[in-house]
Design an enzyme around this catalytic site. Structure first.
Site, PDB file in Angstrom:
ATOM      1  N   HIS A  46       0.792  -1.234   0.000  1.00 17.28           N
ATOM      2  CA  HIS A  46       0.000   0.000   0.000  1.00 17.28           C
ATOM      3  C   HIS A  46       0.815   1.270   0.000  1.00 17.28           C
ATOM      4  CE1 HIS A  46      -4.210  -1.262   0.437  1.00 17.28           C
ATOM      5  NE2 HIS A  46      -3.691  -2.361   0.954  1.00 17.28           N
ATOM      6  N   LYS A  74      -9.074  14.115   3.704  1.00 20.94           N
ATOM      7  CA  LYS A  74      -8.221  12.913   3.759  1.00 20.94           C
ATOM      8  C   LYS A  74      -7.357  13.060   4.992  1.00 20.94           C
ATOM      9  CE  LYS A  74      -6.642  14.034  -0.419  1.00 20.94           C
ATOM     10  NZ  LYS A  74      -6.700  12.739  -1.076  1.00 20.94           N
ATOM     11  N   ARG A  75      -6.618  12.016   5.381  1.00 20.32           N
ATOM     12  CA  ARG A  75      -5.719  12.171   6.506  1.00 20.32           C
ATOM     13  C   ARG A  75      -4.727  13.291   6.238  1.00 20.32           C
ATOM     14  NH1 ARG A  75      -5.872   8.440  10.955  1.00 20.32           N
ATOM     15  NH2 ARG A  75      -3.958   9.535  11.537  1.00 20.32           N
ATOM     16  N   LYS A  99       0.453  14.495   1.089  1.00 18.99           N
ATOM     17  CA  LYS A  99      -0.854  14.790   0.491  1.00 18.99           C
ATOM     18  C   LYS A  99      -1.012  16.280   0.183  1.00 18.99           C
ATOM     19  CE  LYS A  99      -3.261  10.835   2.677  1.00 18.99           C
ATOM     20  NZ  LYS A  99      -3.999  10.149   1.598  1.00 18.99           N
ATOM     21  N   THR A 137      -8.540   6.594  -2.717  1.00 16.26           N
ATOM     22  CA  THR A 137      -9.898   6.124  -2.994  1.00 16.26           C
ATOM     23  C   THR A 137     -10.871   7.283  -2.806  1.00 16.26           C
ATOM     24  OG1 THR A 137      -9.979   5.318  -0.715  1.00 16.26           O
ATOM     25  CG2 THR A 137      -9.617   3.674  -2.450  1.00 16.26           C
ATOM     26  N   LYS A 139     -14.479   8.441  -4.881  1.00 11.79           N
ATOM     27  CA  LYS A 139     -15.778   8.817  -4.298  1.00 11.79           C
ATOM     28  C   LYS A 139     -16.248  10.140  -4.885  1.00 11.79           C
ATOM     29  CE  LYS A 139     -14.159   6.805   0.008  1.00 11.79           C
ATOM     30  NZ  LYS A 139     -13.488   7.178   1.274  1.00 11.79           N
TER      31      LYS A 139
END
Ligand code: PLP
Length: 812
Positions: free
Chosen positions: A356, A545-546, A551, A653, A657
């Site tokens: 992952h 998101k986290r 990110k 992911t 969505k």
């Protein structure tokens, strides 16, 4: 399939209230009512699950076992009702008994047994495996406390415990007769019996009992049902401890505390390895109980383990369950008495591994001493596996240590879990095309050269029934009208049917109206819950998101600061009004991530107070981002921020969505964004930034963030403002320093300054497109129409065909 009516459900619910809570409907609180409804559905699924299990055993079917330290399930009441086809009658039954159905659904706590994407993926996969009628079981830990609840106090994150079991346990069925015993510590001795057979004798160990708490998993429109088996850690010490002599008493109390701490709390780090001994205990506890449970049932069915690999595929979600490898070896060697080669053959034809992440700080490397003292027999087996592998590699690479050393399993006093997986698993998959490519070309390059057939890709997916049909009923209705009714529920590719309406003014404006209605509904919820009023006339620009530096939430913030400054300095600034929404939990020990949360709140505050921003620019940090919040937010989102440094996000992911709910992506060519771009074309996505290979090249040639700062005055002003602060007396010079000089790490490690201009340009394009509603709605429609490949049904079909070799439900 039996179709339950409103009347039948009312009878079942009132029966539960009387028998389980000793109350009539008139005396029941909404909490009783929620539990009663959950138990009614649980009974229905449980009945089907037992029939499913009987059939699987009777037909000796091959089974899948999905091992994951995380399952981010969220809520189940509406989901199960939806899958069972009883959502409407259940709502009517609840109302008929004098309760509000929406309020009752809202009363359910999220089962937050996961951090973010990885845990949510496991939950989506359970739904798809069950809907596709695969005999499958999920396994994890029954954490007493799931992912912490986030409060924002004075702009900063505060963590509160998430005690979900009070209500959440309505879904769980304890199975006291299926308890497993897990052993820690102790001594290992060799023993030879009278016939000269070698035996392993394990003494002086501590025992922890693993009690299964099973969650029933329903599938969509099928009688097939599966289980998520959650292990609860209990001490074997009996309660009458006062009978013990003093030495035993103290040991017993210690053991009890040790045992029960194992399933106490979920580790809240996402994409980050913490070498804590309690975490290793959790991993082994969970893996040992799971493997023993699978083996026990297999023995009962077949009387031998020789065909174990023919009847089971064990999928491990990242390296967290890697000890499944030596644990299965241990059982085959020590309990079955198989020789090494036969045991190894079975293990290496049973277990498959999903990688992952390529982030170095996320790779698990357990200290040798920790494993040796906590798991002495597992340690011996690991040494043997490692030695044999190293010999094999040394032969294969003709002693070339530059290849053998990076692939070694035990090296420099550490056990490298990913290398163990690569050695022992029969398949290794990445989670997007780009990520799987990076695994082959970079992370596991030499292993790929030796065993190329082991490596494959399965791009992640999401449960489109939860993430579209259920959470966005208005859009579901439009799709049903355009794409042949509910066909897309089991055939997500049917969403393509929308494409023929791409120039249909009626459908496009209806799509726009749906988005507006969803935005207003979300704004109403935010106003009620948090007292914040969102500007629903502005574009909803969302990054949830986290919180992680890779990110790049900070890149988003830098751009917002730029927009603010531009608005202040240029009265003619031509700007498409935006409402920026953020949601993110930071790991409690991740200081920089917490600073970024505070920064977002400082900026939000400044903008809220400045009249010049009124109706043009708004920034809101939504506290406690979680599955149930995402379900409300996705339908209302318009611009999806997927802006990670290329090469760092394995798949994502959240991106899927958003796409499925008609948001358009502004993003880098990272993770599954690459495949989104492939199906959408340049015209339906706002791409920007360096590509993965350009990131690698720039880093290789010596990236100097300072040069971007010097050459771009806008960027300079933005970074300057971090130093000055935002009017609340807090400055962010630490973050500015990190960007320009680093701080025990490379300066601007994630290349924010390098991508800034390109990001700004993409935002200009997005703003322009948004002002043309017809164009925007067309882009939105194309996103929905082409999102079918990101349904987890497709991912699970891939796993079933390429990795598990199990048949799946045929959809006619
Ligand atoms: C989908 C989801 C995630 C994953 O989001 P990414 O943008 O892919 O990181 C994280 N948390 C929750 C609650 C989710 O529903």
């Amino acid at each position: 399939m039996h179709n339950y009516t409103k009347k039948e459900l009312m009878t079942l619910i009132t029966g539960k209230l009387r028998r389980n809570f000793g109350r009539d409907v008139e005396e029941a609180t909404s909490l009783h009512m929620f539990k009663a409804c959950a138990m009614v559905l649980r009974d229905i699924i449980s009945e089907r699950q037992m029939k499913t299990e009987d059939k699987v055993v009777e037909k000796h079917q091959r089974q899948v076992h999905y091992l994951s330290l995380e399952f981010l399930m969220g809520r189940s009441l509406m989901k199960n009702a939806y899958n069972l086809g009883v959502l409407e009658p259940l709502k009517q039954a609840i109302e008929g008994l004098g309760f509000s159905a929406p309020d009752l659904f809202e009363a359910e706590p999220d089962a937050g047994l996961g951090n973010g994407g990885l845990g949510r993926l496991a939950a989506c996969y359970l739904d798809s495996m069950t809907t596709l009628e695969i005999p499958a079981t999920g396994y994890s830990i029954c954490y007493e406390l799931g992912i912490f609840k986030q409060k924002i106090v004075d702009g900063q994150q505060v963590e509160l415990p998430d005690n979900w079991l009070g209500l959440g346990d309505a879904w769980l069925i304890p199975k006291m007769d299926e308890v497993e015993e897990v052993r820690f510590g102790g001594k290992i001795e060799d023993e030879w019996d009278s016939l000269g057979n070698h035996r392993i004798k394990h003494t002086d160990y501590d025992v922890v009992l693993a009690v299964p708490k099973d969650m029933e998993i329903s599938g969509y429109h099928t009688d097939h049902a599966n289980l998520l088996r959650l292990w609860d850690a209990k001490s074997p010490t009996p309660v009458d401890m006062h009978l013990f002599s003093s030495g035993q008493y103290l040991k017993a109390v210690e053991q009890r505390a040790m045992a029960e701490s194992i399933s106490k709390v979920l580790y809240p780090e996402d994409n980050h390895y913490e070498g804590k001994s309690l975490r290793l205990k959790q991993q082994y506890f969970f893996v040992s109980a799971t493997i023993q449970s699978i083996v026990r049932k297999h023995r009962a069915e077949y009387g031998t383990l020789r065909n174990f690999h023919q009847k089971h595929a064990i999928q491990i979600n990242d390296t967290h369950p890697t000890l499944a490898i030596p644990e299965l070896m241990r059982i085959l060697l020590d309990e079955e008495g198989y020789g090494w080669d036969e045991a190894w053959y079975i293990v290496t034809h049973t277990i498959a591994y999903t990688n992952h992440t390529v982030l170095a700080e996320a790779l698990e490397r357990w200290p040798q001493q920790l494993i040796e003292s906590l798991l002495p027999r597992i340690w011996q087996i690991l040494v043997e596996i490692s030695n044999r592998y190293q010999q094999l590699l040394t032969d294969y690479f003709h002693g070339d240590l530059s290849k053998v050393a990076p692939m070694a399993i035990i090296w420099g006093g550490e056990v490298r879990m990913a290398n163990l997986c690569v050695c022992a698993c029969y398949k290794i998959n990445g989670v997007s095309a780009l990520h799987s490519d990076i695994l082959k070309k970079d992370v596991f390059k030499d292993a790929y050269q030796r065993t190329p057939d082991k490596f494959t890709n399965v791009t992640n997916g999401i449960d489109h029934r939860r993430w579209l049909s259920e959470c966005n009923p208005r859009l579901d209705e439009l799709i049903q009208d355009c794409c042949g009714g509910d066909k897309y529920q089991l055939q997500p590719d049917a969403l393509k049917g929308l494409e023929k309406y791409q120039n249909d003014a009626g459908v496009l404006s209806r799509l726009g109206e749906i988005k507006t209605a969803n935005k207003k509904a979300f704004a109403t919820w935010v106003a009620r819950e948090h007292g914040i009023f969102l500007n629903t006339d502005a574009m909803f620009d969302v990054q949830v998101k986290r919180l992680h530096e890779y990110k790049r939430q900070l890149l988003n913030v830098l751009h917002i600061i730029y927009l603010y400054q531009k608005m202040k300095n240029d009265v003619h600034f031509d700007f498409t009004p935006r409402t920026y929404l953020f949601g993110a939990k930071a790991a409690p020990g991740y200081a920089v991530a917490k600073r970024i949360i505070r920064l977002i709140n400082s900026v939000a505050d400044m903008i809220a107070k400045d009249p010049i921003c009124k109706d043009r620019l708004q920034v809101v940090f939504l506290e406690n981002y979680r599955v149930s919040l995402a379900e409300k937010l996705m339908p209302a989102s318009e611009l999806s921020e997927q802006i990670s440094t290329a090469g760092k996000e394995a798949s994502g992911t959240g991106n899927m969505k958003f796409m499925m709910n008609g948001a358009v992506t502004i993003g880098t060519l990272d993770g599954a964004n690459v495949e989104m771009h492939q199906v959408l074309g340049d015209e339906n996505i706002f791409l920007f930034g360096l590509k993965a290979h350009e990131v690698a090249e720039l880093k290789h040639s010596g990236y100097k963030s300072y040069e971007y700062y010097v050459h771009n005055p806008d960027l300079r002003a933005v970074v300057e403002q971090l130093n000055l602060g935002f009017g609340d007396g807090i400055n962010y010079d630490d973050l500015a320093r990190r960007l320009l000089f680093g701080d025990g790490c490379p300066a601007d490690e994630y290349l924010l300054l390098a991508d800034f201009e390109s990001y700004r340009d993409a935002h200009v394009r997005a703003g322009k497109a948004y002002r043309d509603p017809k164009l925007w709605n067309k882009m939105s429609l194309m996103n929905i129409a082409r999102s079918g490949i990101f349904a987890s049904d497709r991912s699970i079909r891939d796993y079933a065909k390429d990795i598990w070799k199990v048949p799946v439900r045929e959809i006619k």
